[in-house]
Design an enzyme around this catalytic site. Structure first.
Site, PDB file in Angstrom:
ATOM      1  N   HIS A   1      -0.594  -0.304  -2.998  1.00  0.00           N
ATOM      2  CA  HIS A   1       0.434  -0.903  -3.856  1.00  0.00           C
ATOM      3  C   HIS A   1       1.812  -0.296  -3.622  1.00  0.00           C
ATOM      4  O   HIS A   1       2.812  -1.006  -3.609  1.00  0.00           O
ATOM      5  CB  HIS A   1       0.015  -0.695  -5.314  1.00  0.00           C
ATOM      6  CG  HIS A   1       0.894  -1.361  -6.328  1.00  0.00           C
ATOM      7  ND1 HIS A   1       0.889  -2.730  -6.531  1.00  0.00           N
ATOM      8  CD2 HIS A   1       1.805  -0.852  -7.208  1.00  0.00           C
ATOM      9  CE1 HIS A   1       1.754  -3.035  -7.488  1.00  0.00           C
ATOM     10  NE2 HIS A   1       2.323  -1.911  -7.914  1.00  0.00           N
TER      11      HIS A   1
ATOM     12  N   SER B   1       6.389  -4.495  -7.626  1.00  0.00           N
ATOM     13  CA  SER B   1       5.467  -4.529  -8.749  1.00  0.00           C
ATOM     14  C   SER B   1       6.034  -5.432  -9.855  1.00  0.00           C
ATOM     15  O   SER B   1       6.246  -6.618  -9.628  1.00  0.00           O
ATOM     16  CB  SER B   1       5.166  -3.107  -9.231  1.00  0.00           C
ATOM     17  OG  SER B   1       4.024  -3.072 -10.060  1.00  0.00           O
TER      18      SER B   1
ATOM     19  N   ASP C   1      -4.378  -3.388  -2.081  1.00  0.00           N
ATOM     20  CA  ASP C   1      -3.691  -3.106  -3.350  1.00  0.00           C
ATOM     21  C   ASP C   1      -4.725  -3.118  -4.475  1.00  0.00           C
ATOM     22  O   ASP C   1      -5.296  -4.161  -4.799  1.00  0.00           O
ATOM     23  CB  ASP C   1      -2.612  -4.161  -3.591  1.00  0.00           C
ATOM     24  CG  ASP C   1      -1.681  -3.809  -4.751  1.00  0.00           C
ATOM     25  OD1 ASP C   1      -2.121  -3.109  -5.677  1.00  0.00           O
ATOM     26  OD2 ASP C   1      -0.519  -4.242  -4.715  1.00  0.00           O
TER      27      ASP C   1
END
Length: 426
Positions: free
Chosen positions: A359, A236, A324
């Protein structure tokens, strides 16, 4: 009777489960339960039928119902969900990596789907799932301005090393670093935001990313680390930081990069986070969960907003989920590939995409979280965030990507340093 091999093992090790001494063709329910450090109960269950010898082999037999179906040797772990009555939208994340997870596996007569505490248990066994292998050491780091935790494999070293960075959720997250050390890599879990002892964001992200240069050097110069054999691993926001470190800090030279579920879009300008949440680009799921993936789209043409990946000079692995919902990782991967191809350094790039994957790509057999609560550190507000993915394909992606991460690190950090890998057994 339930047999488990191994009953004690690392969290990325598969377990062979077998139920014996049943009646032939008996319908049974296998149930797993775990109490998290946040005092939430997690559980999974599956329906099986014993064979002609009264045996259920989870590695061989198909689940005919439950939190997973079909032949899934590790389904009782990766399909875990919050038990009824628990707080909603929690994540299962290990805080104290020195203590294993204890997972109770029980077998019940007939096929049941609820009220397990009221049913008679035919047999049970406790699995211990460790992040730290025997002999792995943990060292808290408060060196200069750096806040983190170092983990070292057994033995004197020197070891190939990894600088491990999580996302904007912040804090000091240790479990992936502990597991990497258990697989032979000295690893520094770095806190850089959302931690009371970390400098405020302008001090951390300003001054040419000096905080991150200092962290890299602290790891690279450690006597138990093979100098010059350090990788960067980020998820991330950690993805973006790994790219920035490799392109914008002239005095460090990572051996390779692994970037998971992130973007080359610069969230940090002049030492501060860009204001993201006052925007009409935020979408909402039907239940109100926030979808952030559209915030940077379309990517700006102004180069100040984009990490200059054309300057990357070491192997780069991108890992991302095609579903995602938090950040435009698939779109970023396409743009990164275009930029690197134009610059002539795309031979350094390995991009791995996973369908129906969200994600939060975690170590193997971790439960899948399609959405969860998330704390915004600038406002101290907790919101619901949609991460994306579907449980089964997301779990497959976690298992496959972990193998590829370890192989990538071994290829680029270890092959010229063969003493560095230790496959630990409990």
């Amino acid at each position: 009777m339930i047999k488990a091999e191994p009953a004690r093992g690392l969290v990325d090790e598969p377990v062979k489960l077998e139920v014996v001494h049943l009646v032939p063709n008996q319908r049974v329910t296998l149930h797993s339960m775990l109490l998290s450090e946040d005092s939430d109960w997690w559980e999974a269950y599956a329906h099986y039928v014993s064979d002609s010898e009264g045996i259920v082999r989870v590695t061989r037999d198909k689940s005919l119902g439950g939190t997973y179906t079909d032949q899934e040797p590790m389904g009782l772990l990766w399909s875990m969900k919050l038990a009824p009555g628990s707080r909603p939208e929690m994540r299962l994340r290990k805080k104290d990596v020195t203590v294993p997870y204890s997972v109770t596996i029980s077998v019940y007569d007939e096929w049941i789907s609820s009220d397990f505490d009221k049913a008679a248990v035919l047999a049970s066994i406790v699995l211990e799932r460790f992040y730290m292998a025997p002999g792995t050491t943990r060292l808290e780091v408060k060196e200069g301005r750096i806040i983190g935790t170092m983990f070292f494999p057994p033995g004197p070293g020197p070891f190939a090393a990894v600088l491990d960075m999580w996302g904007s959720g912040g804090g000091l997250v240790e479990y992936r670093a502990a597991l990497l050390a258990s697989r032979g890599f000295a690893t520094l879990a770095l806190a850089y935001t959302g931690h009371k002892e970390v400098p405020r964001s302008h001090d951390t992200f300003g001054s040419n990313l000096f905080y991150f240069e200092e962290a890299f050097n602290a790891l690279n110069n450690h006597p138990k680390v093979a100098k010059g054999r350090v990788a960067l691993l980020g998820l991330s926001l950690g993805f973006t930081l790994a790219l920035l470190m490799a392109t914008d800090i002239p005095n460090i030279h990572p051996k390779c990069l692994i970037c998971i579920s992130g973007s080359h879009y610069k969230l940090i300008q002049e030492g501060t986070f860009v204001e993201l949440f006052q925007t009409d680009k935020i979408k909402y799921a039907e239940d109100g969960a926030m979808i952030w993936r559209n915030i940077p789209l379309p990517f700006p043409d102004d180069p100040k907003w984009i990490v200059q990946v054309d300057k990357i000079r070491c192997p780069l692995m991108l890992i991302f989920g095609e579903d995602d919902q938090n950040w435009p990782a698939p779109e970023s991967a396409i743009e990164i590939q275009k930029m690197m191809k134009a610059a002539g350094n795309d031979h350094l790039l390995t991009a791995i995409s996973y369908p129906q994957t969200g994600h939060l790509i975690e170590p193997p057999y971790s439960p899948h979280f399609r959405q969860s609560k998330f704390k915004l550190h600038d406002t101290n507000k907790t919101v619901s965030v949609l991460w994306g993915g579907e449980a089964k394909p997301h779990s497959d992606a976690q298992e496959d990507s972990w193998k590829k991460i370890l192989a990538f690190l071994e290829k680029h950090l270890v092959l010229q340093h063969p003493a560095a890998i230790v496959q630990s057994k409990l």
